[in-house]
Design an enzyme around this catalytic site. Sequence first.
Site, PDB file in Angstrom:
ATOM      1  N   SER A 169      96.801 -40.208  17.279  1.00 54.83           N
ATOM      2  CA  SER A 169      97.901 -41.167  17.148  1.00 54.83           C
ATOM      3  C   SER A 169      98.740 -40.821  15.934  1.00 54.83           C
ATOM      4  O   SER A 169      98.227 -40.370  14.909  1.00 54.83           O
ATOM      5  CB  SER A 169      97.353 -42.591  17.000  1.00 54.83           C
ATOM      6  OG  SER A 169      98.384 -43.497  16.658  1.00 54.83           O
ATOM      7  N   TYR A 205      91.964 -48.934  12.779  1.00 59.30           N
ATOM      8  CA  TYR A 205      92.319 -48.058  13.892  1.00 59.30           C
ATOM      9  C   TYR A 205      93.074 -46.823  13.377  1.00 59.30           C
ATOM     10  O   TYR A 205      92.771 -45.690  13.778  1.00 59.30           O
ATOM     11  CB  TYR A 205      93.185 -48.802  14.904  1.00 59.30           C
ATOM     12  CG  TYR A 205      93.740 -47.905  15.991  1.00 59.30           C
ATOM     13  CD1 TYR A 205      92.945 -47.491  17.050  1.00 59.30           C
ATOM     14  CD2 TYR A 205      95.061 -47.466  15.945  1.00 59.30           C
ATOM     15  CE1 TYR A 205      93.446 -46.654  18.040  1.00 59.30           C
ATOM     16  CE2 TYR A 205      95.573 -46.635  16.925  1.00 59.30           C
ATOM     17  CZ  TYR A 205      94.758 -46.235  17.973  1.00 59.30           C
ATOM     18  OH  TYR A 205      95.272 -45.389  18.940  1.00 59.30           O
ATOM     19  N   LYS A 209      92.036 -42.702  13.438  1.00 61.01           N
ATOM     20  CA  LYS A 209      92.852 -41.599  13.944  1.00 61.01           C
ATOM     21  C   LYS A 209      93.062 -40.521  12.874  1.00 61.01           C
ATOM     22  O   LYS A 209      93.214 -39.340  13.205  1.00 61.01           O
ATOM     23  CB  LYS A 209      94.185 -42.127  14.456  1.00 61.01           C
ATOM     24  CG  LYS A 209      94.032 -43.009  15.687  1.00 61.01           C
ATOM     25  CD  LYS A 209      93.273 -42.296  16.806  1.00 61.01           C
ATOM     26  CE  LYS A 209      93.049 -43.140  18.023  1.00 61.01           C
ATOM     27  NZ  LYS A 209      92.309 -42.437  19.098  1.00 61.01           N
TER      28      LYS A 209
END
Length: 339
Positions: A169, A205, A209
């Site tokens: 991401s 999150y 990544k």
Amino acid sequence: MKKSFLAFIRDQFTAIPLVPTADLTGLTVLVVGANTGLGLECTKHLARMKPGRLILACRSQQRGEAAIAQVKEETGYGAAELWLLDLAQFTSVIAFADRFEKDGGRLDIVVANAAIATEEYDTTSDGWETTLQVNNLSTDFLCLLLAPRLVETAKKNPGVKPRLVVVGSETHFWVDFPDEVYKAPNAFELISSKEFSVPRMGSRYMESKLLGTFFTQSLAELLKDTPVIVNTVNPGLCHSELLRDTTGVRALVTSLIKSILARSTECGSRQLVYAAVGGSDDPDRLRGAYLNLYGVEEPSDHTLGEDGKERRDKLWKDLIYVLTKVDGRVKDIVQEYSR
């Protein structure tokens, strides 16, 4: 590289080219997290390329079977297989890898797509913060255990260059870890701890990544003398189920941003497919690469240069230590390809 919010917006309004295609006849393809969102759309695209075997790794029997039915209905591909995998349990990863060792045969493409995003601190039955285990520890564990099968496939099929895709991401650009992480006796134990995690769960999150980007670089380095190509890819902000657990003001803001900027899940999945089968004119260019919009981009500055290498090496050493305690094969695999 540093990526601004304006650059993110520009990317979101950039049209995604048509999905790449390839002849997957006789090849074995594995998609993790294949029953919903990006994983399901990616699976459909790959199914249309008629692989010899297409394995959907899913946590839920019911949702996995529904995904297989949907793949057959929309693509006509009727040979998809459901293999259960719960990344919140190391025992499930081991069982999956053991099954593949016994029954999987060749392995040509792995798309490691499954991930969660939550702001709540919780731990798995293995004692790790849940996002860290699912998005990183178990995903990395699976990739390492499957790596020998990818290498063996290349050896038995000259000219074949298997691929391992870690879904990343662009959010990894927007976080850094403090120096205490890299000075800790074990970085992952610190990151997982309640004291470190709770104040940072809003960015967990994104941190996962960033860890995934480091892992991709390290695994690509480990396998540099093999035909296996490891990369990580950014699907962009999509209308997927990833942020379904977000609540409160953050949920409202996220919903507003998605309504304006998010691309369809199908469009985002094309980038996963590119990482898995695209760039055939020069596939080695994709080794260890961070991919975005069908091209190679420089990842976060936090991962680059001498400082980035020191951070990466520290995280790799600590990761292998953690995973070796779970399964001694991890150490053997690393030693085998480090020679």
